[in-house]
Design an enzyme around this catalytic site. Structure first.
Site, PDB file in Angstrom:
ATOM      1  N   GLU A  58      10.946 -38.634  37.322  1.00  0.00           N
ATOM      2  CA  GLU A  58      12.284 -38.515  36.730  1.00  0.00           C
ATOM      3  C   GLU A  58      12.279 -37.526  35.566  1.00  0.00           C
ATOM      4  O   GLU A  58      11.400 -37.577  34.701  1.00  0.00           O
ATOM      5  CB  GLU A  58      12.726 -39.904  36.240  1.00  0.00           C
ATOM      6  CG  GLU A  58      14.144 -40.243  36.574  1.00  0.00           C
ATOM      7  CD  GLU A  58      14.443 -40.254  38.077  1.00  0.00           C
ATOM      8  OE1 GLU A  58      14.920 -39.212  38.583  1.00  0.00           O
ATOM      9  OE2 GLU A  58      14.225 -41.275  38.727  1.00  0.00           O
ATOM     10  N   THR A  60      11.484 -34.568  35.618  1.00  0.00           N
ATOM     11  CA  THR A  60      10.359 -33.637  35.712  1.00  0.00           C
ATOM     12  C   THR A  60      10.781 -32.327  36.374  1.00  0.00           C
ATOM     13  O   THR A  60      10.133 -31.307  36.176  1.00  0.00           O
ATOM     14  CB  THR A  60       9.223 -34.256  36.555  1.00  0.00           C
ATOM     15  OG1 THR A  60       9.812 -34.815  37.730  1.00  0.00           O
ATOM     16  CG2 THR A  60       8.491 -35.357  35.795  1.00  0.00           C
ATOM     17  N   ASP A  61      11.872 -32.370  37.149  1.00  0.00           N
ATOM     18  CA  ASP A  61      12.181 -31.176  37.966  1.00  0.00           C
ATOM     19  C   ASP A  61      12.488 -29.946  37.121  1.00  0.00           C
ATOM     20  O   ASP A  61      11.979 -28.860  37.388  1.00  0.00           O
ATOM     21  CB  ASP A  61      13.278 -31.453  39.013  1.00  0.00           C
ATOM     22  CG  ASP A  61      14.591 -31.956  38.470  1.00  0.00           C
ATOM     23  OD1 ASP A  61      14.692 -32.251  37.261  1.00  0.00           O
ATOM     24  OD2 ASP A  61      15.556 -32.069  39.272  1.00  0.00           O
ATOM     25  N   GLY A 153      28.257 -41.568  40.361  1.00  0.00           N
ATOM     26  CA  GLY A 153      27.767 -41.886  39.018  1.00  0.00           C
ATOM     27  C   GLY A 153      26.670 -42.922  39.022  1.00  0.00           C
ATOM     28  O   GLY A 153      26.369 -43.527  37.999  1.00  0.00           O
ATOM     29  N   ALA A 154      26.057 -43.161  40.188  1.00  0.00           N
ATOM     30  CA  ALA A 154      25.050 -44.228  40.286  1.00  0.00           C
ATOM     31  C   ALA A 154      23.642 -43.652  40.275  1.00  0.00           C
ATOM     32  O   ALA A 154      22.686 -44.354  40.562  1.00  0.00           O
ATOM     33  CB  ALA A 154      25.282 -45.036  41.549  1.00  0.00           C
ATOM     34  N   GLY A 155      23.511 -42.374  39.960  1.00  0.00           N
ATOM     35  CA  GLY A 155      22.180 -41.767  39.960  1.00  0.00           C
ATOM     36  C   GLY A 155      21.670 -41.528  41.378  1.00  0.00           C
ATOM     37  O   GLY A 155      20.480 -41.383  41.596  1.00  0.00           O
ATOM     38  N   SER A 158      25.566 -38.039  44.106  1.00  0.00           N
ATOM     39  CA  SER A 158      26.767 -37.725  44.886  1.00  0.00           C
ATOM     40  C   SER A 158      27.261 -36.321  44.574  1.00  0.00           C
ATOM     41  O   SER A 158      27.765 -35.620  45.456  1.00  0.00           O
ATOM     42  CB  SER A 158      27.864 -38.744  44.593  1.00  0.00           C
ATOM     43  OG  SER A 158      28.179 -38.736  43.219  1.00  0.00           O
ATOM     44  N   GLU A 191      25.234 -25.472  40.927  1.00  0.00           N
ATOM     45  CA  GLU A 191      25.770 -26.671  40.252  1.00  0.00           C
ATOM     46  C   GLU A 191      25.867 -26.466  38.738  1.00  0.00           C
ATOM     47  O   GLU A 191      26.599 -27.180  38.060  1.00  0.00           O
ATOM     48  CB  GLU A 191      24.943 -27.910  40.613  1.00  0.00           C
ATOM     49  CG  GLU A 191      25.665 -29.179  40.209  1.00  0.00           C
ATOM     50  CD  GLU A 191      25.163 -30.448  40.851  1.00  0.00           C
ATOM     51  OE1 GLU A 191      24.621 -30.399  41.961  1.00  0.00           O
ATOM     52  OE2 GLU A 191      25.325 -31.499  40.217  1.00  0.00           O
ATOM     53  N   ASP A 202      17.680 -32.756  43.579  1.00  0.00           N
ATOM     54  CA  ASP A 202      18.709 -33.370  44.420  1.00  0.00           C
ATOM     55  C   ASP A 202      19.065 -32.483  45.607  1.00  0.00           C
ATOM     56  O   ASP A 202      19.303 -32.959  46.713  1.00  0.00           O
ATOM     57  CB  ASP A 202      19.967 -33.639  43.590  1.00  0.00           C
ATOM     58  CG  ASP A 202      19.657 -34.520  42.392  1.00  0.00           C
ATOM     59  OD1 ASP A 202      18.556 -35.114  42.367  1.00  0.00           O
ATOM     60  OD2 ASP A 202      20.483 -34.604  41.483  1.00  0.00           O
TER      61      ASP A 202
END
Ligand code: NG1
Length: 450
Positions: A58, A60-61, A153-155, A158, A191, A202
């Site tokens: 998490e 890290t990207d 919004g849930a990680g 989306s 994005e 993502d």
């Protein structure tokens, strides 16, 4: 309304959703009907892009590190019909999202900040700039409503699924066929249009995933610009369960950008002794103890600027608000190591070790990166009391959203019941709980007539 035969749809959906296909047909029917109502009868091209859950790795990207996400079978559908000219008309099956229109081109003006169409505008601008033949104008309907869609919004990403769905659709209709990894990278840049300096995980997960596998991604491209990815099979004995805390914080982009800034500050300070580094990834093989002394606990962007540290362009950064430099860098440094250790644990089928790594990753996200919430902490610690659970952690950017639990197949039912009851007693909320059925990456589904 034209009837698309259920059997036709089923034949198209089976390769994508496998055993889950029958549950999808009604949703596709509804989307096709809504498209015909909105734009009239005629041809329609159907595309889909999945959300993802991140098993580990998490934040890290954007530090050029390692991640291990898996695409979900929850996805966004995008229905499109070419129209004369360059106008794109957008409609969403959810009435909450108002219609919008824009002119396709290499510089598309954004809608006001936070408007859903910005994700599609960013993708459209990118494809218009890259494709040899400009994409056609389009009439578009987006259908992403939960539960089959990606919860917002849930990680679970989306927003990136929306960007990817639009990019896939426009690229397809413009006859542009970039490599998937290259399209993923471009989608990540696209994005940024919405104002977040986000990462690439993502978009790679949405585009390169494979059914029943997680996707290992090294977020640093090699000298040729290629990314190293590996499909990692899920253990046969265990399942990933995703639990949505139901608390979604919309206003976290400032916090996200501040974590990006803290990492960049760390790099800037470490460059005094290691002038060749560009990202935290570059110090992965140096013992943490040798790095820690060079990093302050806190520093404001203004302090850092006075010391000649350039944080680059980061939208909305407050010059006076302190950044937790050492703790954030420590999270990234330890998290990258945990991703690699998780790969080894999965290869050795050492599920107990994989679970321990998830547990440590949660502690690091909570204490060092400071992105957890009391509800996520409660879900993780409660899940870990259930027999058969190997480990659990928050997943995604944080500040709400979901946790992911690695659990023995036979304990899935008990976990669901116990967690739902405990969470309801603690918070008064019923959590949405579902199994991660890792699905394939984004793409065209079919061209039909409605
Ligand atoms: P979510 O959880 O979808 O907001 C964000 C970033 C990822 C990654 C994670 C944290 C975007 C589009 N997504 O994901 O790249 O940095 O946080 O690991 O910025």
């Amino acid at each position: 309304m034209t009837q698309i035969l259920e059997s036709t749809l089923f034949g198209l959906l089976d390769p994508i959703y496998g055993p889950g296909a029958p549950a999808q047909t009604a949703r596709y029917q509804t989307a096709l009907e809504a498209f015909a109502r909105r734009y009239g009868p005629g041809p329609v091209h159907l595309f889909r892009a999945p959300g993802r859950v991140n098993l580990i790795g998490e934040h890290t990207d954007y530090n050029h590190g390692f991640v291990l996400p898996a695409a979900l079978d929850k996805d966004i559908l995008l229905l499109a019909r070419p129209r004369p000219g360059h106008r794109v008309r957008l409609s969403n099956i959810e009435p909450l999202f108002e219609d919008a229109e824009f002119e396709l081109g290499e510089s598309i003006p954004p809608a006001p900040r936070g408007h859903w169409s910005n994700y599609l505008r960013g993708a459209a601008q990118m494809v218009a700039a890259q494709a040899a033949t400009p994409p056609p104008g389009l009439d578009i309907l987006v259908a992403g409503t939960a539960p089959a869609g990606v919860p917002r919004g849930a990680g679970l990403s989306s927003s990136s699924a929306l960007v990817v769905a639009m990019a896939v659709a426009l690229a397809h209709l413009a006859g542009w066929q970039p490599e998937r990894a290259s399209l993923a990278h471009r989608c990540a840049d696209a994005e940024w249009y919405v104002g977040t300096r986000g990462g690439i995980m993502d978009h790679f997960a949405a585009l390169l995933s494979r059914r029943d596998h997680a996707l290992f991604l090294d977020c640093r491209a090699d000298a040729q610009g290629s990314y190293h990815t590996r499909h990692i099979p899920f253990p046969a004995t265990h399942r990933l369960v995703v639990v949505d805390s139901g608390l979604h914080h919309d206003n976290v982009r400032g916090e996200y950008n501040r974590r990006v800034a803290a990492c960049r500050a760390g790099v800037g300070l470490l460059r005094r002794s290691l002038p060749d580094i560009t990202h935290l990834r570059d110090v992965q093989n140096i013992p943490w103890a040798d790095l820690a002394g060079q990093l302050p606990e806190v520093a404001t962007p203004a302090d850092l600027a006075r010391q000649g540290i350039d944080l680059g362009e980061i939208p909305g950064l407050d010059a006076q608000e302190p950044l937790r430099v050492a703790a954030c860098c420590r999270h990234v440094w330890t998290e990258n190591a945990r991703v690699l250790q998780t790969l080894d644990a999965l290869a050795a089928n050492d599920i107990a070790q994989a679970g321990r790594l998830l547990h440590e990753a949660h502690a690091s996200a909570r204490d060092d990166y400071a992105i957890s919430t009391p509800e996520l902490d409660f879900l993780v610690s409660t899940a870990e009391t259930v027999d058969g659970v190997a480990g659990a952690r928050l997943t995604g950017a944080g500040w709400g959203g979901c946790v992911v639990v690695l659990v023995a197949q036979e304990a899935v039912g008990t976990l669901q019941t116990q967690l739902a009851a405990a969470y309801a007693a603690h918070t008064g909320r019923t959590p949405a709980i579902f199994l991660c059925q890792a699905g394939p990456g984004a793409g065209p589904v079919a061209s039909l007539s409605v």
